[in-house]
Design a protein around this motif. Structure first.
Motif, PDB file in Angstrom:
ATOM      1  N   GLN A 300       0.813  -1.214  -0.112  1.00 12.59           N
ATOM      2  CA  GLN A 300      -0.007  -0.108   0.061  1.00 12.59           C
ATOM      3  C   GLN A 300       0.881   1.340   0.051  1.00 12.59           C
ATOM      4  O   GLN A 300       0.482   2.128  -0.773  1.00 12.59           O
ATOM      5  CB  GLN A 300      -0.818  -0.216   1.395  1.00 12.59           C
ATOM      6  CG  GLN A 300      -1.954  -1.011   1.030  1.00 12.59           C
ATOM      7  CD  GLN A 300      -3.022  -1.055   2.451  1.00 12.59           C
ATOM      8  OE1 GLN A 300      -2.807  -0.084   3.325  1.00 12.59           O
ATOM      9  NE2 GLN A 300      -3.833  -1.827   2.256  1.00 12.59           N
ATOM     10  N   GLU A 301       1.972   1.288   0.875  1.00 11.97           N
ATOM     11  CA  GLU A 301       2.804   2.343   0.681  1.00 11.97           C
ATOM     12  C   GLU A 301       3.596   2.950  -0.558  1.00 11.97           C
ATOM     13  O   GLU A 301       3.555   3.816  -1.141  1.00 11.97           O
ATOM     14  CB  GLU A 301       4.015   2.174   1.800  1.00 11.97           C
ATOM     15  CG  GLU A 301       3.410   2.088   3.275  1.00 11.97           C
ATOM     16  CD  GLU A 301       4.412   2.510   4.250  1.00 11.97           C
ATOM     17  OE1 GLU A 301       5.640   2.425   3.732  1.00 11.97           O
ATOM     18  OE2 GLU A 301       4.164   2.100   5.494  1.00 11.97           O
ATOM     19  N   GLN A 303       2.300   1.641  -3.498  1.00 13.56           N
ATOM     20  CA  GLN A 303       1.118   2.208  -4.288  1.00 13.56           C
ATOM     21  C   GLN A 303       0.626   3.723  -4.202  1.00 13.56           C
ATOM     22  O   GLN A 303       0.501   4.542  -5.102  1.00 13.56           O
ATOM     23  CB  GLN A 303      -0.330   1.383  -3.815  1.00 13.56           C
ATOM     24  CG  GLN A 303      -0.300  -0.103  -4.253  1.00 13.56           C
ATOM     25  CD  GLN A 303      -1.519  -0.580  -3.949  1.00 13.56           C
ATOM     26  OE1 GLN A 303      -2.401  -0.048  -3.287  1.00 13.56           O
ATOM     27  NE2 GLN A 303      -1.657  -2.258  -4.215  1.00 13.56           N
ATOM     28  N   LYS A 304       0.631   4.227  -2.902  1.00 12.19           N
ATOM     29  CA  LYS A 304       0.515   5.615  -2.623  1.00 12.19           C
ATOM     30  C   LYS A 304       1.541   6.532  -3.101  1.00 12.19           C
ATOM     31  O   LYS A 304       1.619   7.572  -3.786  1.00 12.19           O
ATOM     32  CB  LYS A 304       0.601   5.906  -1.004  1.00 12.19           C
ATOM     33  CG  LYS A 304      -0.774   5.273  -0.269  1.00 12.19           C
ATOM     34  CD  LYS A 304      -0.775   5.429   0.936  1.00 12.19           C
ATOM     35  CE  LYS A 304      -1.868   4.957   1.683  1.00 12.19           C
ATOM     36  NZ  LYS A 304      -2.327   5.288   3.145  1.00 12.19           N
ATOM     37  N   GLY A 305       2.958   5.916  -2.935  1.00 17.04           N
ATOM     38  CA  GLY A 305       4.124   6.589  -3.485  1.00 17.04           C
ATOM     39  C   GLY A 305       4.148   6.764  -5.135  1.00 17.04           C
ATOM     40  O   GLY A 305       4.388   7.813  -5.631  1.00 17.04           O
ATOM     41  N   LEU A 306       3.597   5.609  -5.663  1.00 14.09           N
ATOM     42  CA  LEU A 306       3.392   5.826  -6.988  1.00 14.09           C
ATOM     43  C   LEU A 306       2.576   6.727  -7.604  1.00 14.09           C
ATOM     44  O   LEU A 306       2.803   7.570  -8.423  1.00 14.09           O
ATOM     45  CB  LEU A 306       3.046   4.097  -7.624  1.00 14.09           C
ATOM     46  CG  LEU A 306       2.799   3.818  -9.178  1.00 14.09           C
ATOM     47  CD1 LEU A 306       4.279   4.211  -9.839  1.00 14.09           C
ATOM     48  CD2 LEU A 306       2.480   2.507  -9.315  1.00 14.09           C
ATOM     49  N   TRP A 307       1.417   6.622  -6.914  1.00 13.11           N
ATOM     50  CA  TRP A 307       0.229   7.670  -7.272  1.00 13.11           C
ATOM     51  C   TRP A 307       0.626   8.991  -7.265  1.00 13.11           C
ATOM     52  O   TRP A 307       0.622  10.002  -7.931  1.00 13.11           O
ATOM     53  CB  TRP A 307      -1.021   7.537  -6.535  1.00 13.11           C
ATOM     54  CG  TRP A 307      -2.016   6.047  -7.113  1.00 13.11           C
ATOM     55  CD1 TRP A 307      -2.013   4.969  -6.335  1.00 13.11           C
ATOM     56  CD2 TRP A 307      -2.590   6.209  -8.272  1.00 13.11           C
ATOM     57  NE1 TRP A 307      -2.764   4.281  -7.398  1.00 13.11           N
ATOM     58  CE2 TRP A 307      -3.313   4.758  -8.503  1.00 13.11           C
ATOM     59  CE3 TRP A 307      -2.661   7.247  -9.467  1.00 13.11           C
ATOM     60  CZ2 TRP A 307      -4.084   4.524  -9.569  1.00 13.11           C
ATOM     61  CZ3 TRP A 307      -3.638   6.769 -10.547  1.00 13.11           C
ATOM     62  CH2 TRP A 307      -4.052   5.433 -10.510  1.00 13.11           C
ATOM     63  N   PRO A 315      -0.460  12.062  -0.512  1.00 11.15           N
ATOM     64  CA  PRO A 315       0.614  12.628   0.178  1.00 11.15           C
ATOM     65  C   PRO A 315       1.578  11.478   0.091  1.00 11.15           C
ATOM     66  O   PRO A 315       1.424  10.309  -0.196  1.00 11.15           O
ATOM     67  CB  PRO A 315      -0.128  12.670   1.479  1.00 11.15           C
ATOM     68  CG  PRO A 315      -1.332  11.682   1.700  1.00 11.15           C
ATOM     69  CD  PRO A 315      -1.799  11.854   0.170  1.00 11.15           C
ATOM     70  N   ALA A 316       2.884  12.006   0.246  1.00  7.73           N
ATOM     71  CA  ALA A 316       4.084  10.897   0.446  1.00  7.73           C
ATOM     72  C   ALA A 316       3.513  10.015   1.718  1.00  7.73           C
ATOM     73  O   ALA A 316       3.082  10.448   2.679  1.00  7.73           O
ATOM     74  CB  ALA A 316       5.225  11.646   0.553  1.00  7.73           C
ATOM     75  N   PRO A 317       4.050   8.765   1.577  1.00  7.03           N
ATOM     76  CA  PRO A 317       3.794   7.926   2.550  1.00  7.03           C
ATOM     77  C   PRO A 317       4.673   8.033   3.700  1.00  7.03           C
ATOM     78  O   PRO A 317       5.912   8.745   3.858  1.00  7.03           O
ATOM     79  CB  PRO A 317       4.353   6.445   2.016  1.00  7.03           C
ATOM     80  CG  PRO A 317       5.313   6.706   0.905  1.00  7.03           C
ATOM     81  CD  PRO A 317       4.841   8.192   0.481  1.00  7.03           C
TER      82      PRO A 317
END
Length: 327
Positions: A300-301, A303-307, A315-317
């Motif tokens: 998940q982290e 994924q968030k960083g990729l988005w 926001p950045a993880p």
């Protein structure tokens, strides 16, 4: 040496294997003078290498350029992505040098790169498995400096052994001067390919044992939670089952991708059809295609960083340590 056939025939094709294909051509990595007829299997490998390179390049850039991803777990995933990236580049370079700049010396370099990258990929998978096992056995001390030191030691050993394997054909352990010693993957000798295949099988057995132990630990933890709560919560049961299923998919993917090549490397001979050789190599290459999906994009982290990197919508993880069991 390659057999010469009539002009404009399919003979004289050059590819990965020294086995004969259906038209009677000898597939090897020696240099040729005449232009080569395009082998569709080599085209498939080149296209696969392009996809593998692009996919793993995203993971490498995301991990090594994001300060939040400095935990040992992400470093191991970054090592896996780096190895798979080099494998994809090796497939592209092999295709380019075979069909556009045919040279025996350059082919040795590309084969050395491929041996190094695939060996490093398998070694990184083993390191990730060991890290997950130790994170469950030593949960209280996992976030200590010892874990960071252990991670760097595993990476040094994995890449050191991989580079040594890749350099062996370049420094002289090849069959270019002794065709009778060639394996199904020319210019690797039979003894070298046997060592590589046996090593892959040994890694598979070790990973199988570790995953069995991980499943036992996870089930034991679930039972302890159930005893403390006096009942087995359905959500905990579903989570445990999903975790075990995920581990089974990871191990099954590795086994299904590398077993054909390992078995063919041990039992195959140069008289078998080239189609069998390519059929054994393709799954091994596709393991590098599936690794980012199984080990990176599921997190998940990441994924968030990729988005966040793509559109800035997330926001950045948070910069915090992660346990391999969370990945």
């Amino acid at each position: 040496m390659m057999e010469k056939g009539p002009p404009n025939s399919s003979e004289g094709q050059q590819g990965w294997f020294s086995a004969r294909n259906g038209s009677g051509s000898s597939l090897d990595l020696e240099s040729v003078v005449q232009p080569l007829a395009l082998n569709p299997w080599d085209v498939v490998l080149c296209i696969s290498g392009t996809i593998i390179s692009c996919e793993n390049a995203i993971v490498v850039v995301l991990i090594f350029h994001t300060p939040a991803f400095r935990a040992p777990t992400f470093l191991l995933i970054g090592s896996l992505a780096t190895a798979d990236l080099l494998a994809g580049l090796g497939l592209i370079l092999h295709f380019a040098f075979v069909y556009f700049i045919p040279s025996g010396a350059v082919s040795l370099l590309t084969v050395g790169l491929l041996v190094t990258s695939f060996t490093a990929s398998v070694s990184s998978l083993l390191a990730i498995t060991i890290d997950r096992y130790l994170s469950l056995c030593n949960a209280l001390t996992y976030y200590s400096e010892r874990t960071v030191t252990r991670t760097y030691i595993m990476l040094i050993l994995a890449w050191g052994a991989s580079v040594c394997h890749g350099l062996l054909p370049v420094v002289g352990w090849n069959c270019l001067k002794e065709p009778s010693a060639c394996s199904v993957v020319k210019p690797l000798t039979k003894s070298h390919l046997t060592v590589l295949s046996a090593s892959f099988l040994a890694v598979l057995l070790v990973m199988l044992q570790l995953y069995v132990q991980i499943c036992r630990i996870v089930c034991r933890h679930a039972q302890q939670i159930a005893v403390q709560r006096h009942f087995l919560a359905s959500s905990q049961y579903v989570t445990t089952r999903k975790g075990i299923a995920t581990l089974a998919v990871m191990l099954g993917t590795f086994a299904s991708c590398w077993l054909p090549f390992a078995v063919y490397g041990l039992l195959g001979d140069c008289g078998r059809p080239g189609l069998c050789a390519y059929a054994a190599l393709l799954p091994a290459a596709y393991n590098s295609l599936l690794n980012p999906v199984l080990y990176a994009f599921r997190n998940q982290e990441l994924q968030k960083g990729l988005w966040a990197a793509c559109c800035g919508c997330c926001p950045a993880p948070p910069c915090r340590a992660r346990s391999p069991s969370d990945v």
